[in-house]
Design an enzyme around this catalytic site. Structure first.
Site, PDB file in Angstrom:
ATOM      1  N   ARG A  49      66.769  -1.257   5.322  1.00 32.51           N
ATOM      2  CA  ARG A  49      65.804  -0.977   4.261  1.00 32.51           C
ATOM      3  C   ARG A  49      64.393  -1.397   4.691  1.00 32.51           C
ATOM      4  O   ARG A  49      64.228  -2.399   5.394  1.00 32.51           O
ATOM      5  CB  ARG A  49      66.184  -1.710   2.981  1.00 32.51           C
ATOM      6  CG  ARG A  49      67.449  -1.170   2.362  1.00 32.51           C
ATOM      7  CD  ARG A  49      67.932  -2.085   1.226  1.00 32.51           C
ATOM      8  NE  ARG A  49      69.292  -1.757   0.896  1.00 32.51           N
ATOM      9  CZ  ARG A  49      69.643  -0.837   0.006  1.00 32.51           C
ATOM     10  NH1 ARG A  49      68.726  -0.179  -0.664  1.00 32.51           N
ATOM     11  NH2 ARG A  49      70.913  -0.587  -0.221  1.00 32.51           N
ATOM     12  N   ALA A  98      71.174  -4.449  -0.221  1.00 33.53           N
ATOM     13  CA  ALA A  98      71.543  -4.124  -1.596  1.00 33.53           C
ATOM     14  C   ALA A  98      72.745  -3.195  -1.585  1.00 33.53           C
ATOM     15  O   ALA A  98      73.013  -2.493  -2.552  1.00 33.53           O
ATOM     16  CB  ALA A  98      70.379  -3.495  -2.350  1.00 33.53           C
ATOM     17  N   SER A  99      73.433  -3.159  -0.448  1.00 33.13           N
ATOM     18  CA  SER A  99      74.677  -2.440  -0.309  1.00 33.13           C
ATOM     19  C   SER A  99      74.517  -0.965  -0.666  1.00 33.13           C
ATOM     20  O   SER A  99      73.702  -0.277  -0.094  1.00 33.13           O
ATOM     21  CB  SER A  99      75.758  -3.123  -1.152  1.00 33.13           C
ATOM     22  OG  SER A  99      77.030  -2.628  -0.867  1.00 33.13           O
ATOM     23  N   HIS A 100      75.251  -0.507  -1.658  1.00 34.32           N
ATOM     24  CA  HIS A 100      75.291   0.903  -2.026  1.00 34.32           C
ATOM     25  C   HIS A 100      74.140   1.326  -2.941  1.00 34.32           C
ATOM     26  O   HIS A 100      74.009   2.498  -3.255  1.00 34.32           O
ATOM     27  CB  HIS A 100      76.614   1.196  -2.744  1.00 34.32           C
ATOM     28  CG  HIS A 100      76.747   0.414  -4.008  1.00 34.32           C
ATOM     29  ND1 HIS A 100      77.105  -0.920  -4.001  1.00 34.32           N
ATOM     30  CD2 HIS A 100      76.535   0.752  -5.293  1.00 34.32           C
ATOM     31  CE1 HIS A 100      77.116  -1.359  -5.263  1.00 34.32           C
ATOM     32  NE2 HIS A 100      76.787  -0.358  -6.052  1.00 34.32           N
TER      33      HIS A 100
END
Length: 185
Positions: A49, A98-100
């Site tokens: 990210r 933040a994963s998914h």
């Protein structure tokens, strides 16, 4: 500036960057994490990210200000952080992800060693620690780079017989994740 408590979840810390989760919050989270876990040696990994490098810097400054040492293993999948904590002499670990969640989100998956086990640190538990103290920015950044990729990949490959894989033609879609780094290596 007050930290938005909505980011502290049952299992991790997650929020929209920089509206809900920002660099100031990451600094305080780093300090609180060291106080809460008692960790002196913290391994940190981050995803792809755009906000991850800024959150890493602020988190590292907070961990160092509280007396911890950062072991930066760079960008990688969450499994790399778990592997590093379980296989090296680190007290605790944080995966910046933040994963998914969509790209505007980011967060922290936090864990510590407990004997031979890895124990997850809940965001809500860390929030309780943060409410007990106020923090000021001080201390010199104590950061060490650590390359764990070779050991990680050898571990993964130990589960398969390469003679059975080499003749195969394999296509991998790593999507927007950092799994492509592992596949490429």
């Amino acid at each position: 500036m007050e930290i938005n408590t909505i980011i502290f979840k049952s299992y991790d810390i997650r929020g929209i960057y920089p509206l809900e989760l920002n660099d100031e919050a990451a600094f305080d989270i780093g300090r609180s994490f060291v106080k809460f876990t008692g960790a002196k040696s913290v391994v940190v990994c981050h995803d792809a990210r755009i906000s991850s490098p800024a959150l890493f810097k602020a988190l590292a400054e907070g961990i160092t200000a509280q007396g911890g040492t950062i072991h930066d293993i760079g960008q990688g999948p969450t499994e790399l952080a778990y592997f590093a904590l379980g296989n090296y002499d680190f007290d605790a670990g944080i995966m910046i992800t933040a994963s998914h969640n969509p790209k505007e989100y980011n967060g922290f998956k936090m864990m510590k060693k407990s004997g031979n086990d890895i124990e997850m640190i809940r965001g809500k538990d860390l929030l309780l620690e943060m409410k007990l103290d106020s923090f000021s920015k001080d201390g010199k950044l104590n950061l060490e780079k650590k390359d764990v990729w070779k050991d990680y990949l050898n571990h993964i490959l130990s589960f398969v017989d390469l003679r059975e894989i080499i003749p195969l033609k394999i296509v991998v879609d790593a999507s927007n994740g950092v799994a492509g780094l592992a596949i490429e290596r």
